[in-house]
Write an enzyme that holds these catalytic residues in place. Structure first.
Site, PDB file in Angstrom:
ATOM      1  N   GLY A 115       4.507  -3.078  -1.588  1.00 19.06           N
ATOM      2  CA  GLY A 115       5.077  -2.885  -2.676  1.00 19.06           C
ATOM      3  C   GLY A 115       5.942  -4.443  -3.058  1.00 19.06           C
ATOM      4  O   GLY A 115       5.634  -5.077  -4.500  1.00 19.06           O
ATOM      5  N   CYS A 116       5.703  -5.322  -2.065  1.00 21.59           N
ATOM      6  CA  CYS A 116       6.077  -7.300  -2.285  1.00 21.59           C
ATOM      7  C   CYS A 116       5.284  -8.060  -3.334  1.00 21.59           C
ATOM      8  O   CYS A 116       3.641  -7.492  -3.015  1.00 21.59           O
ATOM      9  CB  CYS A 116       5.835  -7.693  -0.859  1.00 21.59           C
ATOM     10  SG  CYS A 116       6.655  -9.266  -0.977  1.00 21.59           S
ATOM     11  N   ILE A 117       5.193  -8.071  -4.103  1.00 20.81           N
ATOM     12  CA  ILE A 117       4.234  -8.608  -5.420  1.00 20.81           C
ATOM     13  C   ILE A 117       3.667  -9.937  -4.695  1.00 20.81           C
ATOM     14  O   ILE A 117       2.360  -9.655  -5.016  1.00 20.81           O
ATOM     15  CB  ILE A 117       5.235  -9.229  -6.762  1.00 20.81           C
ATOM     16  CG1 ILE A 117       5.988  -8.762  -7.605  1.00 20.81           C
ATOM     17  CG2 ILE A 117       4.567 -10.051  -7.827  1.00 20.81           C
ATOM     18  CD1 ILE A 117       7.435  -9.378  -7.885  1.00 20.81           C
ATOM     19  N   GLU A 143       0.751  -7.947  -2.069  1.00 17.88           N
ATOM     20  CA  GLU A 143      -0.177  -8.148  -2.644  1.00 17.88           C
ATOM     21  C   GLU A 143      -1.317  -9.170  -3.441  1.00 17.88           C
ATOM     22  O   GLU A 143      -2.644  -8.677  -2.791  1.00 17.88           O
ATOM     23  CB  GLU A 143      -0.561  -6.862  -4.044  1.00 17.88           C
ATOM     24  CG  GLU A 143       1.040  -5.607  -3.404  1.00 17.88           C
ATOM     25  CD  GLU A 143       0.792  -4.787  -2.539  1.00 17.88           C
ATOM     26  OE1 GLU A 143      -0.749  -4.288  -2.991  1.00 17.88           O
ATOM     27  OE2 GLU A 143       1.289  -4.324  -1.681  1.00 17.88           O
TER      28      GLU A 143
END
Length: 142
Positions: free
Chosen positions: A11-13, A16
């Site tokens: 989920g880390c921007i 991704e």
């Protein structure tokens, strides 16, 4: 095409974005949750050997941001112990590719696996929430 083991915080921007860069370059990714992995010194050392605690610790981790942990004041062994005990402290991503153990997406050894990505066009290393919530303070997207 390479097979890449990508240790991430789901989920880390930026994680991704980094995975997309590697996938778009036709690499096959095996993504592992860095927070749930059973870390030992033997598993972590190949990624960080020769680095200073300040360069191998995640500066957006809550304990670093709130001043509880000061990477510049740690010995190498103290940093390893802290990262094993609390993997959110490990600077991400950790990548294994072609027998290389790489920490961080800015390592020049990753260039052959990044395709046409240009770091000057897209910053995928600076947390977009650095001055508000850290990436590590965000809810994990599953």
């Amino acid at each position: 095409m390479a097979n890449i083991v990508f240790f991430e915080k789901p989920g880390c921007i930026n994680g991704e974005k980094q995975k997309k860069i590697l996938s778009d370059a036709d690499n096959k990714l095996d993504c592992i949750n860095i927070l749930q992995h059973a870390w030992t010194a033997d598993k972590l050392l190949p990624f960080v050997i020769g680095k200073s605690p300040s360069t191998m610790i995640n500066h957006t981790a809550p304990a670093v941001k709130n001043g509880q942990i000061k990477p510049t004041e740690l010995s190498f062994d103290e940093a390893i112990s802290l990262m094993i005990a609390d993997p959110i402290l490990i600077k991400r991503p950790l990548i294994i590719v072609d027998n290389l153990h790489i920490q961080g997406f800015d390592d020049s050894r990753l260039s052959p696996y990044q395709g046409s990505w240009n770091s000057s066009q897209d910053d995928v290393m600076t947390c977009p929430n650095l001055h508000t919530l850290s990436c590590d303070d965000q809810k994990t997207i599953k």
